[in-house]
Design a protein around this motif. Structure first.
Motif, PDB file in Angstrom:
ATOM      1  N   UNK A   1       0.818  -1.208   0.132  1.00 37.59           N
ATOM      2  CA  UNK A   1       0.081  -0.033   0.046  1.00 37.59           C
ATOM      3  C   UNK A   1       0.808   1.196  -0.110  1.00 37.59           C
ATOM      4  N   UNK A   2       1.988   0.980   0.735  1.00 39.34           N
ATOM      5  CA  UNK A   2       2.926   2.266   0.592  1.00 39.34           C
ATOM      6  C   UNK A   2       3.419   2.567  -0.776  1.00 39.34           C
ATOM      7  N   UNK A   3       3.800   1.638  -1.279  1.00 38.82           N
ATOM      8  CA  UNK A   3       4.315   1.677  -3.024  1.00 38.82           C
ATOM      9  C   UNK A   3       3.420   2.380  -3.394  1.00 38.82           C
ATOM     10  N   UNK A   4       2.000   1.902  -3.470  1.00 34.44           N
ATOM     11  CA  UNK A   4       0.688   2.341  -4.354  1.00 34.44           C
ATOM     12  C   UNK A   4       0.947   3.880  -4.103  1.00 34.44           C
ATOM     13  N   UNK A   5       1.076   4.235  -2.815  1.00 38.99           N
ATOM     14  CA  UNK A   5       0.770   5.791  -2.463  1.00 38.99           C
ATOM     15  C   UNK A   5       1.869   6.675  -3.132  1.00 38.99           C
ATOM     16  N   UNK A   6       2.989   5.997  -2.938  1.00 39.03           N
ATOM     17  CA  UNK A   6       4.107   6.744  -3.714  1.00 39.03           C
ATOM     18  C   UNK A   6       4.153   7.015  -5.210  1.00 39.03           C
TER      19      UNK A   6
ATOM     20  N   UNK B   1       3.560   9.368   4.715  1.00 40.36           N
ATOM     21  CA  UNK B   1       2.329   8.600   5.468  1.00 40.36           C
ATOM     22  C   UNK B   1       2.922   7.058   4.785  1.00 40.36           C
ATOM     23  N   UNK B   2       3.501   6.962   3.505  1.00 39.88           N
ATOM     24  CA  UNK B   2       3.968   5.623   3.232  1.00 39.88           C
ATOM     25  C   UNK B   2       5.256   5.045   3.779  1.00 39.88           C
ATOM     26  N   UNK B   3       5.847   5.989   4.432  1.00 40.91           N
ATOM     27  CA  UNK B   3       7.014   5.529   5.192  1.00 40.91           C
ATOM     28  C   UNK B   3       8.457   5.769   4.119  1.00 40.91           C
ATOM     29  N   UNK B   4       8.123   6.208   3.068  1.00 40.28           N
ATOM     30  CA  UNK B   4       9.205   6.452   2.167  1.00 40.28           C
ATOM     31  C   UNK B   4       9.714   7.859   2.521  1.00 40.28           C
ATOM     32  N   UNK B   5      10.696   7.723   3.625  1.00 33.00           N
ATOM     33  CA  UNK B   5      11.144   9.130   4.127  1.00 33.00           C
ATOM     34  C   UNK B   5      12.071   9.816   3.043  1.00 33.00           C
ATOM     35  N   UNK B   6      12.968   8.872   2.554  1.00 32.94           N
ATOM     36  CA  UNK B   6      14.029   9.363   1.358  1.00 32.94           C
ATOM     37  C   UNK B   6      13.269  10.191   0.514  1.00 32.94           C
ATOM     38  N   UNK B   7      12.437   9.588  -0.149  1.00 30.96           N
ATOM     39  CA  UNK B   7      11.546  10.059  -1.379  1.00 30.96           C
ATOM     40  C   UNK B   7      11.100  11.304  -0.825  1.00 30.96           C
ATOM     41  N   UNK B   8      10.303  11.398   0.246  1.00 26.48           N
ATOM     42  CA  UNK B   8       9.752  12.426   0.891  1.00 26.48           C
ATOM     43  C   UNK B   8      10.583  13.836   1.105  1.00 26.48           C
ATOM     44  N   UNK B   9      11.736  13.447   1.524  1.00 31.61           N
ATOM     45  CA  UNK B   9      12.809  14.577   1.816  1.00 31.61           C
ATOM     46  C   UNK B   9      13.339  15.155   0.487  1.00 31.61           C
ATOM     47  N   UNK B  10      13.407  13.992  -0.333  1.00 32.66           N
ATOM     48  CA  UNK B  10      13.701  14.508  -1.893  1.00 32.66           C
ATOM     49  C   UNK B  10      12.831  15.620  -2.666  1.00 32.66           C
ATOM     50  N   UNK B  11      11.360  15.307  -2.345  1.00 37.39           N
ATOM     51  CA  UNK B  11      10.484  16.114  -2.885  1.00 37.39           C
ATOM     52  C   UNK B  11      10.634  17.480  -2.146  1.00 37.39           C
TER      53      UNK B  11
END
Length: 601
Positions: A294-299, A310-320
């Motif tokens: 579900x996290x991958x789908x959100x990203x 929210x998906x737990x993808x902290x690295x991609x969130x920080x990059x954005x």
């Protein structure tokens, strides 16, 4: 080893190929370390049997447990005589028979605690009572026997307590019985299944070389035997030429189909452009790949940074966050990251002893639910207004900065909400600039810097704040200018104050200042301030940047700075890099399947 051999091994290990280095090593301790590094339990087990050291068996047991190879774990625990862990291993694998043997072993060893623990693992309450009784814990033994309704044992222990004139413990009639659940399945015969891993080309080549070397060794042995006159007797039936008729497998296949009689090997027209695909033969079972989480789908469905949080993808969130609004300092956002993730995911309990299942909560199909809303920030704004009115400037600064930080974690669903979010951001920025100036003014007062005090009071009156607060700032600036004998500036502030229709006492005071300034139109101190020339405040030097002068801004909160401060951390939001080129703040997606629109600011 020679120097070259050691260099090869060290090079392969350094480059992340310990499985290849294994083929060049004969020392068992080195082989063990390399096998542990690449996760090869089989080779590590062979080396450990040769080494026979407790430390190596312990390391092997830890590595095997991670892979679910509990048979090797059992052997390691047995070699290290780690009876406690061995008993627990039998418990989790459902091996009740061996667990009973561990109870007998603990009894022979005289280990009372191990006996008691094992009896609890087995759910053998009678054995547990007997162990407590032998250990002299008669009160605990009686309570246990009575609770589990072992009346004969309880009566026997009660008589012993009476003989020793000990108090009979009271038993709670509503006590809950604690018994371990029976194993749903037994895993003692087979390890946890592992995926079959295809060997690399180099590994296959090395394996083939090993087979060839063993074959050549066999041939050499045969040659030595034949030299002693040990030829086999030729008992095969002769053919018509007198030669032996050998096994059909010994027929020479090199000339297969090359004779004219077979009509084999001719080229077929029309197949020149047809490409063939190689067919792989799997060496074992390969489990199907799981679908996207579900996290991958959100990203995948969103380019909004908070959805990645929210998906737990902290690295991609920080990059954005960095590419969209230039955020470089994420330390103040740590608690918000945790809040967003925990708010969008719940842990659902499963079976006893089994891990919980994480389940995401969605606000729409393919997008996470967020625990921070625009309305909650509007409510927080009212609290910040109240703190400002009451003169609690430090508290108000924290509230307005918290609003700026929380705005990063909202998503809007309409243009109206987007406009409200942008307005809320501007309000928080203006108040932070004004309140920071006021705090700087109080520092200047403590330093008795009269000119700087008057300048900062004047700058505060040019922030875009609510009329009630603007009246208070104009009144403060008027009073400050009058006290330092800048009557002309004081008159200017008084006139602006009267335009806002203040209370009666402020109105009377402002008119008196204007009348006094008309008689004394002078300024005792020259200020870096021109009220007729539009300007913005540099939020690092806190000096005016007049219209037409070069300026840069914070990519997130839009606070203004002089060009010389490019690259510093913004003093207002304390998050973004000043002057950084960004793509713009994104607050919503147009659809869940198409790239979202960007808002360039």
């Amino acid at each position: 080893y020679g120097l070259m051999g050691q260099s090869i091994i060290a090079y392969l290990q350094k480059k992340g190929y310990p499985e290849l280095a294994l083929h060049f090593v004969k020392d068992e301790k080195v082989r063990f370390n390399l096998a542990m590094e690449c996760g090869n339990i089989e080779i590590a087990l062979e080396a450990a049997k040769v080494i026979e050291e407790k430390d190596h068996w312990h390391r092997l047991g830890v590595a095997a447990l991670r892979q679910g190879n509990h048979q090797v774990v059992e052997m390691a625990y047995q070699r290290t005589r780690n009876f406690e862990r061995l008993s627990f291993l039998y418990l989790i694998t459902g091996n009740i028979d061996k667990l009973r043997k561990m109870l007998a072993i603990a009894e022979k060893r005289g280990d009372v605690m191990s006996q008691y623990h094992t009896s609890l693992y087995l759910g053998d309450i009678e054995a547990a009572v007997n162990i407590l009784q032998k250990a002299g814990q008669l009160s605990l033994a009686y309570t246990t026997a009575k609770t589990y309704q072992l009346n004969e044992l309880a009566n026997s222990i009660q008589s012993q307590l009476e003989e020793k004139e000990m108090n009979i413990p009271r038993v709670n009639p509503n006590a809950n019985l604690i018994l371990p659940p029976g194993p749903l399945g037994q895993q003692e015969e087979s390890n946890w299944p592992l995926l079959a891993v295809q060997k690399s080309a180099i590994q296959k080549m090395l394996a083939d070389d090993g087979k060839k070397s063993s074959t050549s060794m066999d041939i050499a042995e045969d040659e030595e035997i034949s030299a002693w006159g040990g030829d086999d007797l030729d008992l095969d039936e002769p053919d018509i030429d007198g030669e032996a008729i050998g096994d059909p497998d010994e027929i020479d296949l090199e000339d297969l189909g090359e004779g004219e009689g077979w009509d084999v090997g001719d080229e077929l027209e029309g197949l020149e452009d047809i490409k063939t695909t190689s067919t792989r033969v799997s060496s074992g079972f390969v489990a199907p790949r799981p679908g996207p989480s579900m996290g991958e789908t959100w990203c995948r469905n969103s380019d909004i940074p908070v959805d990645h949080v929210a998906a737990g993808s902290i690295e991609s969130a920080m990059q954005l966050y960095n590419s969209q609004i230039g955020i470089v300092n994420f330390a103040p956002l740590k608690n918000y990251f945790q809040m967003i993730f925990t708010g969008a995911n719940v842990a659902l309990p499963t079976f006893p002893g089994a891990p919980s299942v994480m389940q995401g909560i969605e606000r729409a199909e393919g997008l996470p639910q967020l625990c921070i809303s625009l309305q909650s920030l509007i409510d927080r704004l009212k609290v910040a207004y109240k703190a400002t009115t009451g003169g609690k400037f430090s508290e108000a600064v924290n509230l307005f900065r918290g609003i700026l930080h929380c705005l990063l974690f909202i998503v809007v669903s309409s243009k109206t909400e987007e406009s409200e979010a942008i307005d809320l951001q501007n309000i928080a920025k203006e108040y932070l600039i004004g309140l920071t100036i006021e705090l700087k003014r109080k520092e200047a007062v403590a330093e008795k810097n009269l000119s700087r005090t008057c300048e900062l009071a004047a700058y505060f009156t040019h922030t875009n704040i609510q009329p009630i607060h603007l009246m208070l700032s104009l009144s403060s600036a008027m009073t400050t200018a009058y006290k330092v004998k800048n009557y002309k500036d004081a008159s200017s502030f008084a006139k602006r104050l009267l335009e806002l229709n203040p209370k009666q006492n402020l109105t009377v005071q402002a008119k008196k200042v204007i009348a006094f300034a008309e008689k004394n139109p002078t300024n005792a101190h020259e200020l870096n301030y021109d009220e007729r020339n539009p300007f913005v405040i540099c939020c690092n030097s806190f000096t005016p940047i007049y219209k037409g002068s070069p300026t840069i801004s914070c990519p997130y909160c839009q606070a203004s700075y002089l060009p010389e401060y490019k690259g510093i951390l913004c003093n207002i939001c304390e998050l973004a890099e000043v002057g950084k080129d960004t793509t713009g703040w994104m607050l919503h997606n147009v659809t869940t399947n198409k790239p979202p629109s960007r808002r360039h600011r």
